[in-house]
Design an enzyme around this catalytic site. Structure first.
Site, short mmCIF file in Angstrom:
data_model
loop_
_atom_site.label_atom_id
_atom_site.label_comp_id
_atom_site.label_asym_id
_atom_site.label_seq_id
_atom_site.Cartn_x
_atom_site.Cartn_y
_atom_site.Cartn_z
N LYS A 7 -15.02 -56.38 68.81
CA LYS A 7 -14.00 -55.99 69.66
C LYS A 7 -13.43 -55.21 68.69
O LYS A 7 -12.47 -54.83 69.33
CB LYS A 7 -13.53 -57.35 69.95
N HIS A 32 -12.12 -69.20 75.39
CA HIS A 32 -13.54 -68.64 75.61
C HIS A 32 -14.23 -70.02 75.35
O HIS A 32 -14.18 -70.42 74.40
CB HIS A 32 -13.54 -68.08 74.29
N GLN A 46 -10.10 -61.82 69.96
CA GLN A 46 -8.75 -60.75 70.67
C GLN A 46 -7.09 -60.22 70.18
O GLN A 46 -6.80 -59.63 70.65
CB GLN A 46 -8.59 -61.17 72.16
N CYS A 63 -16.66 -66.44 79.91
CA CYS A 63 -17.55 -67.48 79.22
C CYS A 63 -15.47 -68.35 79.15
O CYS A 63 -15.55 -68.43 77.93
CB CYS A 63 -17.19 -66.95 77.44
N ASP A 105 -8.50 -69.17 66.91
CA ASP A 105 -9.83 -67.64 67.89
C ASP A 105 -9.30 -66.78 67.36
O ASP A 105 -8.39 -66.30 68.11
CB ASP A 105 -10.13 -67.82 68.62
N1 PMP Z 1 -13.74 -65.48 71.64
C1 PMP Z 1 -12.93 -64.60 72.62
C2 PMP Z 1 -11.88 -64.74 73.28
C3 PMP Z 1 -13.81 -64.09 72.91
O1 PMP Z 1 -13.73 -63.25 73.72
C4 PMP Z 1 -15.04 -64.00 72.58
C5 PMP Z 1 -15.87 -62.70 72.85
N2 PMP Z 1 -16.26 -62.23 74.72
C6 PMP Z 1 -15.57 -64.64 71.52
C7 PMP Z 1 -14.98 -65.91 71.11
C8 PMP Z 1 -16.62 -64.53 71.68
O2 PMP Z 1 -17.35 -63.47 70.24
P1 PMP Z 1 -18.68 -62.91 69.97
O3 PMP Z 1 -19.67 -63.49 70.69
O4 PMP Z 1 -18.92 -61.64 69.02
O5 PMP Z 1 -19.29 -64.50 69.31
#
Ligand code: PMP
Length: 413
Positions: free
Chosen positions: A233, A130, A210, A371, A207
């Protein structure tokens, strides 16, 4: 409990009754919410915890001696204890509460890596990340004259582990990987990567955005240095999250944000800072949100990950098998170990057109690059559709989704 008995013990109707939003309709159709990797829906227990906080306990944290101040502080610090236990952190003081994974990664970028980077150094990430696990590293690398390298993946969407390890060269000051891909569902072998990093003295940032909604996480067993998570999430309110980091790292990190709450003493001749984790928590946090985080974790605890995993596994298998039958459908992400996230494209149809028409059928899926531009570039596509499932979804919803997909596909021909 084996998968079958835990699946039987899982009363999906009772579970769904805990999520008021799942009962609504969209465009006159029953909602099929398959955008869980974007954000999860919230159980009543979480909604009520936030509501109760504002009705009964609202005050600021760590400042007031009055009872409400104490109650708000107890709720906020209690969430830190709960989260620390949930991810098996050795100490609650290793948990910095943040607004989400993005803030956690930026904290590591500015406070941990930037001071260590010199020209010619590198940060290693992977092709499936991401943007939150790419862009913060690029920004600080550019400031220091360093670079960001990406470990490759294969066509199935699995990380090529030997290549990742090969790229752990002495100029790498931080390695980064997602525990679970938000596009492919791929589960990365974090333990193995962490071991390779440790052997080379390279810290590993994971990270966990997920992974947390789907599987129990034990940061000590994983053996990484940093683990970032986002609350929204995993059933909790938006604007909540955390960075777990090894104590030795947090103690060596200068503050990133300055302001109230993070100081020991402020003088114009020089300010001293609070110990971690408060050193990294300047300003008023999302107190009500963290009351919701504690409630979300209590919900997972009551449900149990055995039941969650068995049900989600069955849903993923059911959905994948049906999608494979759809003519012209291309699946992205066929890793051996994967969470219930399914990316796909249908020949002759734009992802956004399909998602728009699916919405009219009541089915919420995401279309776009998720993203993850570099991953889209790897597959040579601008976008995919993504159906991401949660434990409160049903087999009937999968059937409704596939029927809707077949219907809207015909409309686009
Ligand atoms: N890393 C991953 C793998 C994600 O799916 C997301 C959210 N789409 C994020 C980071 C970012 O998370 P947040 O916007 O809640 O900070």
């Amino acid at each position: 409990m084996n998968a079958q008995t835990s699946a039987q013990a899982f009363d999906i109707r009772r579970v769904r009754a805990d999520f008021p939003l799942l009962a609504r309709t969209v465009h006159g159709k029953p909602l099929v919410y398959f955008d869980n990797a974007n954000t999860s829906q919230k159980p009543l227990a979480v909604i009520e915890a936030v509501d109760r906080h504002y009705r009964e306990h609202n005050a600021n944290v760590s400042r007031a001696v009055h009872l409400l101040g104490e109650e708000a502080t107890t709720a906020y610090e209690g969430a830190r204890d709960t989260l620390a236990r949930f991810i098996h952190a050795p100490s609650r003081d290793e948990l910095v509460l943040t607004s989400g994974t993005t803030q956690a990664a930026n904290l590591v970028a500015y406070s941990f890596v930037l001071p260590r980077l010199k020209p010619g150094d590198a940060i290693l990430t992977t092709t499936m990340e991401h943007h939150a696990n790419i862009v913060p590293w690029q920004i600080v690398a550019a400031r220091a004259g360093a670079t960001v390298k990406a470990a490759p993946i294969d066509e199935r969407g699995e990380l090529i582990v030997e290549k990742f390890i090969e790229l752990l060269t002495p100029e790498v000051k931080l390695a980064c990987v997602t525990h679970v891909s938000n596009v492919l569902g791929t589960v990365n072998p974090v333990r193995e990567l962490a071991k390779a990093c440790r052997e080379r003295g390279i810290p590993l940032f994971v990270d966990g955005s997920q992974a947390m909604p789907h599987r129990p996480v034990d940061v000590q067993a994983l053996g990484c240095d940093f683990y970032a998570l986002t609350g929204h999430k995993m059933l909790a309110p938006t604007g909540t999250g955390a960075l777990w980091a090894k104590k030795e790292h947090l103690e060596a990190m200068p503050p990133f944000f300055g302001g109230g709450e993070m100081i020991r003493e402020v003088k114009f001749s020089g300010t001293t800072f609070a110990a971690p984790p408060h050193r990294f928590e300047a300003g008023t946090p999302n107190i009500a949100g963290f009351a919701g985080v504690a409630a979300a974790i209590a919900y997972y605890d009551a449900l149990g990950f055995d039941a969650v995993r068995a049900h989600e596994r069955a849903l993923l298998d059911h959905a994948t098998a049906q999608l494979r039958e759809v003519p012209g459908l291309r699946l992205f992400g066929e890793a051996n170990d994967k969470e219930p996230v399914i990316s796909f494209l249908v020949e002759g149809a734009q992802a956004t057109d399909l998602a728009t028409l699916l919405d009219l059928e009541g089915v919420a899926v995401r279309s776009g690059h998720h993203c993850a531009h570099p991953l889209m570039q790897f597959y040579g596509v601008p976008a995919t559709l993504r159906a991401s499932l949660a434990f409160y979804n049903t087999h009937e919803e999968v059937d409704a989704f596939v029927a809707a997909l077949l219907k809207v596909r015909r409309l686009l021909r």
